[in-house]
Write an enzyme that holds these catalytic residues in place. Sequence first.
Site, PDB file in Angstrom:
ATOM      1  N   LYS B  71      54.565  28.970  99.978  1.00 24.26           N
ATOM      2  CA  LYS B  71      55.566  27.978  99.586  1.00 24.26           C
ATOM      3  C   LYS B  71      56.984  28.334 100.037  1.00 24.26           C
ATOM      4  CE  LYS B  71      54.372  28.864  95.486  1.00 24.26           C
ATOM      5  NZ  LYS B  71      53.284  29.800  95.817  1.00 24.26           N
ATOM      6  N   THR B  72      57.399  29.582  99.737  1.00 26.82           N
ATOM      7  CA  THR B  72      58.768  29.981 100.062  1.00 26.82           C
ATOM      8  C   THR B  72      59.013  29.916 101.561  1.00 26.82           C
ATOM      9  OG1 THR B  72      58.767  31.422  98.126  1.00 26.82           O
ATOM     10  CG2 THR B  72      60.489  31.803  99.759  1.00 26.82           C
ATOM     11  N   ASP B 125      63.976  28.350  94.648  1.00 25.34           N
ATOM     12  CA  ASP B 125      62.730  29.077  94.880  1.00 25.34           C
ATOM     13  C   ASP B 125      62.152  29.621  93.574  1.00 25.34           C
ATOM     14  OD1 ASP B 125      60.701  30.008  96.544  1.00 25.34           O
ATOM     15  OD2 ASP B 125      61.615  32.005  96.679  1.00 25.34           O
ATOM     16  N   ASP B 126      60.825  29.546  93.467  1.00 24.21           N
ATOM     17  CA  ASP B 126      60.112  30.185  92.360  1.00 24.21           C
ATOM     18  C   ASP B 126      60.676  29.719  91.010  1.00 24.21           C
ATOM     19  OD1 ASP B 126      58.001  31.847  92.025  1.00 24.21           O
ATOM     20  OD2 ASP B 126      58.958  33.624  92.835  1.00 24.21           O
ATOM     21  N   LYS B 153      69.166  15.351  88.780  1.00 28.70           N
ATOM     22  CA  LYS B 153      69.438  13.917  88.626  1.00 28.70           C
ATOM     23  C   LYS B 153      70.830  13.491  89.082  1.00 28.70           C
ATOM     24  CE  LYS B 153      68.347  11.570  84.853  1.00 28.70           C
ATOM     25  NZ  LYS B 153      68.063  11.287  83.406  1.00 28.70           N
ATOM     26  N   LYS B 230      49.416  34.887 102.114  1.00 27.50           N
ATOM     27  CA  LYS B 230      50.151  36.126 101.856  1.00 27.50           C
ATOM     28  C   LYS B 230      49.177  37.280 101.580  1.00 27.50           C
ATOM     29  CE  LYS B 230      54.038  37.338  98.762  1.00 27.50           C
ATOM     30  NZ  LYS B 230      54.795  36.701  97.642  1.00 27.50           N
TER      31      LYS B 230
HETATM   32  N1  LIG Z   1      51.192  28.668 107.483  1.00 26.82           N
HETATM   33  C1  LIG Z   1      51.904  29.507 106.764  1.00 26.82           C
HETATM   34  N2  LIG Z   1      52.527  29.034 105.652  1.00 26.82           N
HETATM   35  C2  LIG Z   1      53.244  29.876 104.909  1.00 26.82           C
HETATM   36  N3  LIG Z   1      53.393  31.186 105.139  1.00 26.82           N
HETATM   37  C3  LIG Z   1      52.810  31.698 106.211  1.00 26.82           C
HETATM   38  C4  LIG Z   1      52.046  30.885 107.059  1.00 26.82           C
HETATM   39  N4  LIG Z   1      51.596  31.653 108.039  1.00 26.82           N
HETATM   40  C5  LIG Z   1      52.021  32.885 107.818  1.00 26.82           C
HETATM   41  N5  LIG Z   1      52.761  32.930 106.709  1.00 26.82           N
HETATM   42  C6  LIG Z   1      53.312  34.142 106.123  1.00 26.82           C
HETATM   43  O1  LIG Z   1      52.695  34.270 104.846  1.00 26.82           O
HETATM   44  C7  LIG Z   1      53.600  34.734 103.887  1.00 26.82           C
HETATM   45  C8  LIG Z   1      53.718  33.697 102.804  1.00 26.82           C
HETATM   46  O2  LIG Z   1      54.479  34.251 101.757  1.00 26.82           O
HETATM   47  P1  LIG Z   1      55.423  33.392 100.802  1.00 26.82           P
HETATM   48  O3  LIG Z   1      56.288  34.325 100.063  1.00 26.82           O
HETATM   49  O4  LIG Z   1      56.079  32.314 101.550  1.00 26.82           O
HETATM   50  O5  LIG Z   1      54.350  32.760  99.829  1.00 26.82           O
HETATM   51  P2  LIG Z   1      54.631  32.078  98.401  1.00 26.82           P
HETATM   52  O6  LIG Z   1      53.638  30.991  98.194  1.00 26.82           O
HETATM   53  O7  LIG Z   1      56.084  31.743  98.290  1.00 26.82           O
HETATM   54  O8  LIG Z   1      54.287  33.278  97.444  1.00 26.82           O
HETATM   55  P3  LIG Z   1      54.630  33.403  95.895  1.00 26.82           P
HETATM   56  O9  LIG Z   1      53.696  32.480  95.175  1.00 26.82           O
HETATM   57  O10 LIG Z   1      54.359  34.837  95.607  1.00 26.82           O
HETATM   58  O11 LIG Z   1      56.081  33.011  95.747  1.00 26.82           O
HETATM   59  C9  LIG Z   1      54.905  34.975 104.577  1.00 26.82           C
HETATM   60  O12 LIG Z   1      54.961  36.316 104.990  1.00 26.82           O
HETATM   61  C10 LIG Z   1      54.792  34.100 105.817  1.00 26.82           C
HETATM   62  O13 LIG Z   1      55.537  34.631 106.918  1.00 26.82           O
HETATM   63  N1  LIG Z   2      68.361  -4.459  86.450  1.00 33.05           N
HETATM   64  C1  LIG Z   2      68.728  -3.207  86.600  1.00 33.05           C
HETATM   65  N2  LIG Z   2      68.865  -2.430  85.524  1.00 33.05           N
HETATM   66  C2  LIG Z   2      69.238  -1.165  85.668  1.00 33.05           C
HETATM   67  N3  LIG Z   2      69.435  -0.552  86.839  1.00 33.05           N
HETATM   68  C3  LIG Z   2      69.303  -1.284  87.941  1.00 33.05           C
HETATM   69  C4  LIG Z   2      68.963  -2.630  87.860  1.00 33.05           C
HETATM   70  N4  LIG Z   2      68.923  -3.086  89.112  1.00 33.05           N
HETATM   71  C5  LIG Z   2      69.210  -2.103  89.942  1.00 33.05           C
HETATM   72  N5  LIG Z   2      69.443  -0.987  89.235  1.00 33.05           N
HETATM   73  C6  LIG Z   2      69.741   0.341  89.810  1.00 33.05           C
HETATM   74  O1  LIG Z   2      68.658   1.174  89.381  1.00 33.05           O
HETATM   75  C7  LIG Z   2      69.109   2.458  89.083  1.00 33.05           C
HETATM   76  C8  LIG Z   2      68.806   2.762  87.620  1.00 33.05           C
HETATM   77  O2  LIG Z   2      69.080   4.100  87.387  1.00 33.05           O
HETATM   78  P1  LIG Z   2      69.590   4.663  85.976  1.00 33.05           P
HETATM   79  O3  LIG Z   2      70.073   6.029  86.202  1.00 33.05           O
HETATM   80  O4  LIG Z   2      70.499   3.708  85.351  1.00 33.05           O
HETATM   81  O5  LIG Z   2      68.213   4.681  85.187  1.00 33.05           O
HETATM   82  P2  LIG Z   2      67.926   5.479  83.827  1.00 33.05           P
HETATM   83  O6  LIG Z   2      66.925   4.701  83.036  1.00 33.05           O
HETATM   84  O7  LIG Z   2      69.221   5.859  83.178  1.00 33.05           O
HETATM   85  O8  LIG Z   2      67.226   6.775  84.400  1.00 33.05           O
HETATM   86  P3  LIG Z   2      66.928   8.129  83.631  1.00 33.05           P
HETATM   87  O9  LIG Z   2      65.779   7.851  82.697  1.00 33.05           O
HETATM   88  O10 LIG Z   2      66.545   9.070  84.723  1.00 33.05           O
HETATM   89  O11 LIG Z   2      68.209   8.512  82.928  1.00 33.05           O
HETATM   90  C9  LIG Z   2      70.578   2.469  89.378  1.00 33.05           C
HETATM   91  O12 LIG Z   2      70.770   2.948  90.692  1.00 33.05           O
HETATM   92  C10 LIG Z   2      70.979   1.013  89.298  1.00 33.05           C
HETATM   93  O13 LIG Z   2      72.077   0.721  90.180  1.00 33.05           O
HETATM   94 MG   LIG Z   3      69.961   7.755  82.529  1.00 35.68          MG
HETATM   95 MG   LIG Z   4      57.526  32.238  96.796  1.00 33.22          MG
END
Ligand SMILES: Nc1ncnc2c1ncn2[C@@H]1O[C@H](COP(=O)(O)OP(=O)(O)OP(=O)(O)O)[C@@H](O)[C@H]1O
Ligand SMILES: Nc1ncnc2c1ncn2[C@@H]1O[C@H](COP(=O)(O)OP(=O)(O)OP(=O)(O)O)[C@@H](O)[C@H]1O
Ligand SMILES: [Mg+2]
Ligand SMILES: [Mg+2]
Lengths: 266, 266, 266, 266, 266, 266
Positions: B71-72, B125-126, B153, B230
């Site tokens: 992942k990292t 990360d993590d 958010k 890994k």
């Molecule tokens: N396809 C691939 N995707 C990811 N890493 C790869 C890949 N091929 C080789 N690697 C190597 O594998 C290792 C992956 O380790 P990495 O720390 O990214 O894993 P991780 O999922 O983040 O681990 P952890 O869960 O411990 O955080 C790295 O050394 C990376 O260079």
């Molecule tokens: N009828 C509508 N009512 C509310 N928001 C609308 C409407 N139409 C368009 N929008 C757009 O949708 C988005 C709603 O996001 P908003 O953050 O207000 O939702 P929220 O319910 O507060 O979310 P959260 O639960 O994550 O706090 C905004 O970008 C707003 O401009």
């Molecule tokens: Mg909100």
């Molecule tokens: Mg990692």
Amino acid sequence: DFIHALENDIKPAFGSSKNEFEKYLSNGIINWGDPVSRVMEDGNLLIAQAKASQTTPLVTVLLEGPPGSGKTSLAATIAKTADFPFIKICSPENMIGFTETAKCQAIKKIFDDAYKSPLSCVIIDDIERLLDYVPIGPRFSNLVLQALLVLLKIPPPHGRKLLVIGTTSRKDVLKEMEMASTFSAIVHVSNISTADHLMCVLDNTELFNKEEMQTLQRKTAGKKLWIGIKKLLVLMEMARQIEDSHRILKFLCLLEEEAMLDILVL
Amino acid sequence: DFIHALENDIKPAFGSSKNEFEKYLSNGIINWGDPVSRVMEDGNLLIAQAKASQTTPLVTVLLEGPPGSGKTSLAATIAKTADFPFIKICSPENMIGFTETAKCQAIKKIFDDAYKSPLSCVIIDDIERLLDYVPIGPRFSNLVLQALLVLLKIPPPHGRKLLVIGTTSRKDVLKEMEMASTFSAIVHVSNISTADHLMCVLDNTELFNKEEMQTLQRKTAGKKLWIGIKKLLVLMEMARQIEDSHRILKFLCLLEEEAMLDILVL
Amino acid sequence: DFIHALENDIKPAFGSSKNEFEKYLSNGIINWGDPVSRVMEDGNLLIAQAKASQTTPLVTVLLEGPPGSGKTSLAATIAKTADFPFIKICSPENMIGFTETAKCQAIKKIFDDAYKSPLSCVIIDDIERLLDYVPIGPRFSNLVLQALLVLLKIPPPHGRKLLVIGTTSRKDVLKEMEMASTFSAIVHVSNISTADHLMCVLDNTELFNKEEMQTLQRKTAGKKLWIGIKKLLVLMEMARQIEDSHRILKFLCLLEEEAMLDILVL
Amino acid sequence: DFIHALENDIKPAFGSSKNEFEKYLSNGIINWGDPVSRVMEDGNLLIAQAKASQTTPLVTVLLEGPPGSGKTSLAATIAKTADFPFIKICSPENMIGFTETAKCQAIKKIFDDAYKSPLSCVIIDDIERLLDYVPIGPRFSNLVLQALLVLLKIPPPHGRKLLVIGTTSRKDVLKEMEMASTFSAIVHVSNISTADHLMCVLDNTELFNKEEMQTLQRKTAGKKLWIGIKKLLVLMEMARQIEDSHRILKFLCLLEEEAMLDILVL
Amino acid sequence: DFIHALENDIKPAFGSSKNEFEKYLSNGIINWGDPVSRVMEDGNLLIAQAKASQTTPLVTVLLEGPPGSGKTSLAATIAKTADFPFIKICSPENMIGFTETAKCQAIKKIFDDAYKSPLSCVIIDDIERLLDYVPIGPRFSNLVLQALLVLLKIPPPHGRKLLVIGTTSRKDVLKEMEMASTFSAIVHVSNISTADHLMCVLDNTELFNKEEMQTLQRKTAGKKLWIGIKKLLVLMEMARQIEDSHRILKFLCLLEEEAMLDILVL
Amino acid sequence: DFIHALENDIKPAFGSSKNEFEKYLSNGIINWGDPVSRVMEDGNLLIAQAKASQTTPLVTVLLEGPPGSGKTSLAATIAKTADFPFIKICSPENMIGFTETAKCQAIKKIFDDAYKSPLSCVIIDDIERLLDYVPIGPRFSNLVLQALLVLLKIPPPHGRKLLVIGTTSRKDVLKEMEMASTFSAIVHVSNISTADHLMCVLDNTELFNKEEMQTLQRKTAGKKLWIGIKKLLVLMEMARQIEDSHRILKFLCLLEEEAMLDILVL
Ligand SMILES: Nc1ncnc2c1ncn2[C@@H]1O[C@H](COP(=O)(O)OP(=O)(O)OP(=O)(O)O)[C@@H](O)[C@H]1O
Ligand SMILES: Nc1ncnc2c1ncn2[C@@H]1O[C@H](COP(=O)(O)OP(=O)(O)OP(=O)(O)O)[C@@H](O)[C@H]1O
Ligand SMILES: [Mg+2]
Ligand SMILES: [Mg+2]
Ligand SMILES: Nc1ncnc2c1ncn2[C@@H]1O[C@H](COP(=O)(O)OP(=O)(O)OP(=O)(O)O)[C@@H](O)[C@H]1O
Ligand SMILES: Nc1ncnc2c1ncn2[C@@H]1O[C@H](COP(=O)(O)OP(=O)(O)OP(=O)(O)O)[C@@H](O)[C@H]1O
Ligand SMILES: Nc1ncnc2c1ncn2[C@@H]1O[C@H](COP(=O)(O)OP(=O)(O)OP(=O)(O)O)[C@@H](O)[C@H]1O
Ligand SMILES: Nc1ncnc2c1ncn2[C@@H]1O[C@H](COP(=O)(O)OP(=O)(O)OP(=O)(O)O)[C@@H](O)[C@H]1O
Ligand SMILES: [Mg+2]
Ligand SMILES: [Mg+2]
Ligand SMILES: [Mg+2]
Ligand SMILES: [Mg+2]
């Protein structure tokens, strides 16, 4: 010197809030159906009560609905409509990493400022976040909770009026905390749940051309779906990145995945 | 003075990050099959959206998969591909022994820096480690959790764009914490699960000669296995310490122990 | 000035550690059977990997076994065999009454020092004690746990190599904490469980004369027992205080009580 | 300067301890039967081992038994018998209201002082109280527990010897905390449980005259009872306040109430 | 300078206590029956023991009974009867809002003062309140509990004698905390439970005239009731506010409500 | 100088309280039925007792009832009726964000002030809020709880008299905390539960004309309802915002929703 206070203390407060407000209003509100209109109407009635009544100078309303259903934007829109001399949003954004005590003080400060204006509106956004709520445990800040419980009951000083709009995705939790019942009124904000509502949102943008819209209408007619306006706008934006020929397909796929739309026959 | 800020504040930030980045990229990525390609494609689509869209200036993606699945490294590779003017990794490595408050401040600082650049990428990360999560209890830092929930958010200031890439081995926990649903998209990173994927990794190194490779192919053909890239690299390195004649046997033994490979008939 | 650092910073660190090390080695290691030899072999293989490999510059191994089975002494012996320029033991002895934060800093300091040497070995002794673990609750220091979880994953800086040896009596707990799986390898340290192993230990001391040894061999032959080398040495020392004629009887009594030896017919 | 230290640092420590010791010995030990003798014998064997052995310079023993069975007095008596140059009692009496950290430091100080003398004895009295243990929860000071767990395992510096005597009424709790097994030996201190033991105690005082003693013997012969020596001494003292004619009756009543003595036919 | 200490340190301590004492004695003790006499007798026996005995210089007694049964007043009366040179009451009244540590210090100070007088009496009033006990959880101050557990076991310095009287309404809780068994004796304080006891109390006041008393006697004869003397005095005072003609009726109503008196036929 | 104290210390305290009091009395008390009269009568009896009695100089009463049933207003009204030289309200409003310790001090200060006046009344409003009580957990401030438990039992100094009026919506919780039984008396405050009570409230306002009142009487006659006076006043105020023709309908709808009124046939 009341006039003086109005000019020096309150106006600027509003000014800075105004900028903050624009942010929540920048994407606009699409009136995609009845549920949206009803929220606005209820909002207007409560604004009227806050302005007119002498016996209930404190009016409090809770906008509750699923994540991303538009609660914050609607709260901001209602507050803007009210056009009160003092409007302030109390949001977790401005309190990241605050201690419980600091949070309480910041919240109390907003209310104390509001009490100075003859007519004020305070938005308490994302209450569960203000409370540092997490369902594991559950844990939350009891200090902040108690502060809000008290603030929602204090009438403003003689001659002042205050409208408080709260928003939450966890009405159930607020009920358990005995906070929900403290509000004068509770208004529900809905997810989009019918194909008509969906088409209405798409009509408002230029993502698909006329022909594509007809295809979409046919494909989705009569289907049930369940998606917040916020997520829908993200999916539309993702689809926009896809080349023209595949866009409609990609959009339907994303919609099926995210909106629990029942079997899509393409 | 925006140009000034870019030169003085952001470039160096990137510079130091670049060095840090090399570390995560030093072993390289082996494209051992479809699951790897798909992650890279999804990454590219999200980069495009982050760059192009006006209505969704905040794009957030969660890379989730078993421990050691890569992942990292994949997150770092995607961030490098994006080639944004500001890239920063927010990793528990740099926060050992930090108090909750100090952690919050460090995380917030990274986002505040990112908000200053027109186009930024932040890797968280993590996440379970950032949260000090342990399944006994469970315990975790609610202060850090709440900070992340809010930061995921907040849209960047007007005109700025931000891509956030999170990584986790515990999607289930993040769901319980209502954090998983805050991401715009979730991408799965897979363990190696077929003999073909395994051979593809071995092809990329010079551990075994041609003949040995044929033996290995015969021995593993059609078997199911389950190992992260890994761990696989560690086993290969262990086998390398063994004298030539026993190496292939030792490697198969280690593989059987660690990769839940079903009955190996030697 | 790298040479300078080596001479001023690292050598002394090793020096003081050397004294500390003698302590853990003062009673010596009795090779009472196969289980002991196997631990030493595994140790040697890991030393080789730590020295040779470029892709895995961090090698971590967990010695786990019942209380008093000899984990600490074996870890110290392996570290001494490796003969790396930097060796340090991170032990709860030096952290009595430390706050969680102080413990984290002390542990981090040891690793930071190790990163400065081209080839280092760090022993993390009695991990459950470092974690202030107690099964009631259970309780433990999450701050220390998180620090260790992170430190066990950070590769040393470019060009440096690090071997980490951990010891624990509670592999089960470390698994629950998701720490066991972070180690590259896990090696089991055994209790003494056969009469042959027991006789082998007694052969190494002058507690009993030839005749007594034959009696003991006859009495214990084929019996199952279960005792750590540390406790066995204490029982032998207790028996030594008894006058000659009763010594063998007292020893068998003590053994029966402590080693769950099945029916002793005297 | 070792001699210097002995004279300045250790002697006074012992001096003050000596006074403290007298307190625990002021009422004397009544050898009321086998259980008492056996504790003293075990004590002597352990003193011998502590003095003689080179491989086990740390000898630790736990005196465990019901409340008021005489553990503290017996521990003090053994320590006095040993007649080591350094003796110190580590008792909750001197730590009332201490914070966990202060307690740890006070305990560590006692051990550090002991390490300076060639031959030392430390009594850790009332361990469950030192741990602030209460069965509700249960709660206890983990910091103090961890300090004791570590101190019970550290061998004194080269050439020094240390005997540690712990006392507790809650062996079960110490087992759960994995502390009981850390002691080299565990010795049980008994309550008085037979009429013979009781008569033996009464023989040692002048509470009742010859005739009364015969009556008591007849009344109690063959009865089971269960009472600690400490409580028994209190009951005898209560009876002493009663006028002569009622004393024996009152004493039997009190005994029946407190000692679970089965049906007393008077 | 012992005399000096007596005059300067102890007398004033007593002086101020004396005033405090009057408070607890101001309403007087009505000897309404056997249960009251028995408590006083037990008290006298314990006073005698505290004064006379050499082997048990520490005598501790727990007065336990339902809320309002008169424990505090009886403890104060016993202490006054004893007429020791030092008497002090350790009561939660004087520790409102104290931290745990401050409480411990205040309690320890009282005992330290008592140790300075040849003959002292300390009342530990309302132990569950001193412990900040609440049944929800349950929660309580473990620091204060541990301090009391230790103080109840420390004998006063050589030549001094100490009588400790504790009071509690929650003997069950004190048992669970292993505190009840630490007292040398436990004495029960009863509620009023028979009509005779009730009439005896009424006889001591001038609330009702002769005729009314006869009516009351008739109405209550043979009934069971259950009420503390404290509450009974309040009900009598309430009845006193009622006009003469209704007083007896009101009193019987209140009694029925509060004292679980069975069917009152009026 | 007692007179002096009265003039300087107590009068002002009362003065400021008087202003505070007006707030709680500003909407007035509508005597809508028997339940209201009874509360006032009980209040008067307790005032009489507080003034007259010598043996019970501390009188404490708990007003308990559902949220919004009018407890605070009734408490304030009783206190005003008593017309004591010292009246003070202890309310969570003035303690937002206070630490537990600060709360305790503020509460204690109020009582200490009250003790200085010959005749005082203290209202402890919204006890569950003062305790920071939340049913999840449950959580509450034990420090404040213990302070109140103690303060409710301390008689005022010789010659002074004190009436304490507490209010709560959670009698059940106060019982669990063993606080309810500490009050001398408990008085129930009722919700409105019959149509007659409702009509009585409406009669007191000019919301509906005569004809409308008759319609309402017909519609509600014989129905059960359950609503607090506080909520009812809010609904009436909401109805007032509606145009004349729809007002009665809207009011009945709101009533049905909030007051659990059974089937309304319109
Ligand atoms: N396809 C691939 N995707 C990811 N890493 C790869 C890949 N091929 C080789 N690697 C190597 O594998 C290792 C992956 O380790 P990495 O720390 O990214 O894993 P991780 O999922 O983040 O681990 P952890 O869960 O411990 O955080 C790295 O050394 C990376 O260079
Ligand atoms: N009828 C509508 N009512 C509310 N928001 C609308 C409407 N139409 C368009 N929008 C757009 O949708 C988005 C709603 O996001 P908003 O953050 O207000 O939702 P929220 O319910 O507060 O979310 P959260 O639960 O994550 O706090 C905004 O970008 C707003 O401009
Ligand atoms: Mg909100
Ligand atoms: Mg990692
Ligand atoms: N083969 C052996 N392996 C280990 N220790 C041995 C061996 N032979 C003799 N010993 C001696 O046995 C003792 C083992 O004690 P050690 O402290 O290493 O055990 P441990 O498993 O770490 O105990 P604990 O679980 O209490 O930490 C040492 O004194 C060591 O010198
Ligand atoms: N044989 C005996 N063993 C121990 N104590 C005895 C004996 N004979 C008389 N005593 C007296 O009995 C008392 C025992 O009290 P001690 O405090 O030692 O008991 P304890 O078991 O430590 O009590 P606790 O469980 O309360 O700590 C002392 O006063 C001691 O002098
Ligand atoms: N026989 C008696 N015993 C005790 N108190 C009596 C007696 N007769 C009259 N009283 C009076 O009854 C009241 C008893 O109150 P007290 O505070 O002593 O009870 P308590 O049991 O300590 O109450 P709480 O459980 O609330 O602490 C006092 O006012 C006291 O003067
Ligand atoms: N008979 C009445 N009793 C009480 N309050 C009344 C009555 N008639 C009218 N009122 C008005 O009703 C309102 C009652 O509100 P109050 O705050 O006293 O209720 P509460 O029970 O304390 O509420 P909460 O449970 O939220 O603390 C006040 O505005 C008061 O003026
Ligand atoms: Mg060890
Ligand atoms: Mg003891
Ligand atoms: Mg009392
Ligand atoms: Mg109220």
